[in-house]
Design a protein around this motif. Structure first.
Motif, short mmCIF file in Angstrom:
data_model
loop_
_atom_site.label_atom_id
_atom_site.label_comp_id
_atom_site.label_asym_id
_atom_site.label_seq_id
_atom_site.Cartn_x
_atom_site.Cartn_y
_atom_site.Cartn_z
N ARG A 108 0.65 -0.76 0.03
CA ARG A 108 -0.21 -0.06 0.00
C ARG A 108 0.80 1.30 -0.52
N ILE A 109 0.11 2.60 -0.48
CA ILE A 109 0.81 3.82 -0.08
C ILE A 109 -0.04 4.63 0.45
N HIS A 110 0.60 5.01 2.39
CA HIS A 110 -0.57 6.28 2.47
C HIS A 110 0.24 7.37 3.05
N ILE A 111 -0.70 8.22 2.77
CA ILE A 111 -0.67 9.95 3.15
C ILE A 111 -0.74 10.03 4.91
N GLU A 112 0.18 11.14 5.20
CA GLU A 112 0.40 11.05 6.27
C GLU A 112 1.36 12.01 6.91
N GLU A 113 1.42 12.72 7.87
CA GLU A 113 2.13 14.41 8.19
C GLU A 113 3.07 13.93 8.60
N LEU B 93 15.92 19.20 22.52
CA LEU B 93 15.61 20.66 22.01
C LEU B 93 14.30 20.11 20.98
N VAL B 94 13.30 20.51 20.37
CA VAL B 94 12.34 19.97 19.93
C VAL B 94 11.99 21.28 18.28
N ASP B 95 12.29 21.00 17.18
CA ASP B 95 11.96 22.08 15.83
C ASP B 95 10.81 21.18 15.10
N TYR B 96 9.97 22.08 15.05
CA TYR B 96 8.55 21.98 14.45
C TYR B 96 8.46 22.00 12.89
N ASN B 97 9.26 22.79 12.34
CA ASN B 97 9.52 23.50 10.93
C ASN B 97 9.27 21.71 10.36
N ARG B 98 9.21 20.32 10.91
CA ARG B 98 9.36 19.70 9.98
C ARG B 98 8.04 19.06 10.69
N GLY B 99 7.21 19.37 11.59
CA GLY B 99 5.75 18.19 12.19
C GLY B 99 4.96 19.18 10.56
N GLY B 100 3.69 18.53 9.99
CA GLY B 100 3.03 19.24 8.84
C GLY B 100 3.19 18.60 7.36
N VAL B 101 4.78 18.46 7.74
CA VAL B 101 5.26 17.99 6.56
C VAL B 101 4.84 16.64 5.75
N PRO B 102 3.72 17.00 4.37
CA PRO B 102 3.64 15.79 3.81
C PRO B 102 4.57 14.39 3.56
N LEU B 103 3.90 13.47 3.84
CA LEU B 103 4.43 12.46 3.30
C LEU B 103 3.49 11.12 2.81
N ILE B 104 4.48 10.09 1.96
CA ILE B 104 3.69 8.94 1.69
C ILE B 104 4.45 8.28 2.40
N GLU B 105 4.20 6.84 3.11
CA GLU B 105 4.42 5.80 3.13
C GLU B 105 3.97 4.78 2.38
N ILE B 106 5.44 4.12 2.01
CA ILE B 106 5.25 2.94 0.61
C ILE B 106 5.92 1.78 1.61
N VAL B 107 4.56 0.77 1.29
CA VAL B 107 4.93 -0.56 2.40
C VAL B 107 4.59 -1.16 1.39
N THR B 108 5.80 -2.39 1.55
CA THR B 108 6.36 -3.60 0.63
C THR B 108 5.87 -4.84 1.56
#
Ligand SMILES: [Zn+2]
Length: 476
Positions: A122-127, A142-157
């Protein structure tokens, strides 16, 4: 009798999508900004905010599905995956659970001379989540939220991969497909492509799956290769020594410096994510015609390109594989061939010289025109191959035309028989013994005279022409 084991690998790959803004807000996705600059109440997960799904995320996920031969689910939905960890301030991640955007699909790979089809589940969308920075010798993180909410797809084999080499070949091929299609830049070193490796061993012939170990967040192909090799031998030892040494289902981390995997958490503390449909977002409805219109925007993909380049340029499969691994190299090669009309020589220069230089710098170090001219000057006999290597080194640092650099470096070969005539005559007069030897049938003295002529021309004599003139003169 000792049992023979085979390795069973399935991958989960997170890929950041090439969008300008984040998945549920209008914050920028740019990499390398000062920490927490690209944030707003939505991606910081403040109470009461409403997410709005970025249409481009769905476009790119569908495009990925098209490029990978998946079935596109015309109705899919977003779900909440609940977990409590500081990289995710909402305490849940918006992902897709039972109705992902794509199902199925495959990637054909070639590794160690063996072709394999790796099927996709499958491929699914997530943040994406934020990034935690653990400082050595400090009691805080420390935490950097710049990457939080960047769109991802997860590809599962599916667990179709059988070796470290196949895992790497799959990742390279997948990366090429996604980069060619403009879906992601897939820069593993910047984290825009990360792989989780699920690995288990089983006796050859056994069709089931044994206990697997997951190695999380691999961000380099080289390290994936090493980690799989290491984990294979660790598990093989456990199987070999039998009862009491069983493989434990767990998540492990690859320690790059020490070259080994370390246990992170076992199955006992595996998360129960309590998935449920995301109440703030309606299901995603996709129109079938629109899927086809996105399919029509796909460029030539690596497999087609490979076939075309082998046929058009008469190159070997292994050579084309090298040329197409990076899209920009494939484009550079074809642009050089347009300028030079010489596929074979252009490929040789790129594979041996350009890629050698690019191990140390990220950009292509010269223009197609400069390289094409270099190829042509060698072909015309203006310069020797040895001299061309020197010119190449200078081209790396300057934008001038190749011909101007050859002129300036004084490397032009003397290709005119008239110009060489005097030099060769001089050599023959200085070496009467060698001339006499040659005429008496001791042909090995030809090499000696040839060397003398090249030296007398200060290395600039075109060897082919020198040989010809020398033969004429000795023959007369
Ligand atoms: Zn935001």
């Amino acid at each position: 009798m000792m049992a023979t084991y085979e390795t069973v690998i399935g991958l989960e790959i997170h890929v950041e999508l090439n969008t300008r803004s984040k998945i549920f807000c209008s914050c920028a996705t740019a990499f390398g900004e000062a920490p927490n600059v690209n944030t707003c109440p939505v991606c910081l997960g403040l109470p009461g905010v409403m997410p709005v799904l970025n249409q481009e995320v769905v476009n790119l996920a569908v495009k990925a599905g098209n490029a990978l031969g998946c079935e596109i689910n015309l109705i899919n939905k977003m779900d909440r995956k609940n977990y409590f960890y500081p990289d995710l301030p909402k305490a849940y991640q918006i992902s897709q659970f039972d109705l992902p955007v794509c199902t199925g699909g495959f990637v054909d790979v070639l590794a160690e001379g063996k072709k394999t089809r790796v099927n996709l589940t499958r491929i699914h969308i997530e943040e994406d989540a934020g990034k935690l920075i653990h400082l050595e010798d400090e009691a805080y993180t420390l935490v950097d939220y710049n990457r939080g909410g960047v769109p991802l797809i997860e590809i599962v084999t599916e667990p179709d991969i059988r070796s470290a080499a196949e895992a790497v070949a799959f990742l390279k091929k997948l990366r090429a497909i996604l980069v060619y299609s403009g879906i992601s830049d897939c820069r593993m070193e910047q984290g825009s492509m990360r792989a989780d490796v699920n690995i288990s061993l089983r006796e050859v012939g056994f069709q089931g799956l044994n206990t697997k170990v997951e190695i999380k967040n691999m961000n380099s192909m080289k390290e994936v290769f090493k980690a799989v090799k290491k984990e294979e031998s660790r598990q093989l030892q456990l199987y070999t020594y039998g009862e009491g040494h069983k493989v434990v289902q767990e998540t492990r981390r690859w320690d790059q410096a020490k070259g080994r995997t370390l246990s992170m958490r076992s199955k006992e503390d595996a998360h129960d994510y309590r998935y449920f449909p995301e109440p703030d977002l309606p299901p995603v409805k996709i129109d079938g015609e629109w899927v086809e219109s996105i399919r029509a925007t796909l460029p030539e993909l690596p497999d087609e390109k490979k076939q075309r380049m082998m046929t058009t340029y008469g190159l070997k499969e292994a050579e084309v594989d090298i040329l197409i691994e990076e899209k920009e190299i494939a484009e550079f090669f074809e642009a050089t061939v347009v300028e030079s009309g010489e596929a074979r020589e252009s490929a040789n220069w790129i594979i041996t010289e350009v890629l050698r230089v690019m191990k140390h710098e990220a950009r292509i170090p010269l223009s197609p025109r400069q390289l094409a001219d270099l190829v042509l000057e060698v072909r015309k006999g203006t310069i020797s191959r040895t001299a061309a290597k020197e010119v190449f080194e200078v081209l790396l640092t300057r934008e001038d035309e190749t011909a101007a650099i050859i002129e300036e470096m004084g490397l032009k070969q003397i290709s005119s028989a008239d110009a060489l005539e005097g030099i060769i005559q001089g050599v023959l007069e200085e070496n009467p013994q060698a001339v006499a030897d040659y005429r008496a049938g001791r042909t090995q003295s030809f090499g000696f005279l040839m060397g003398r002529c090249m030296k007398a021309s200060k290395g600039k004599g075109n060897p082919g022409i020198v040989k010809q003139v020398l033969e004429d003169k000795l023959g007369s």
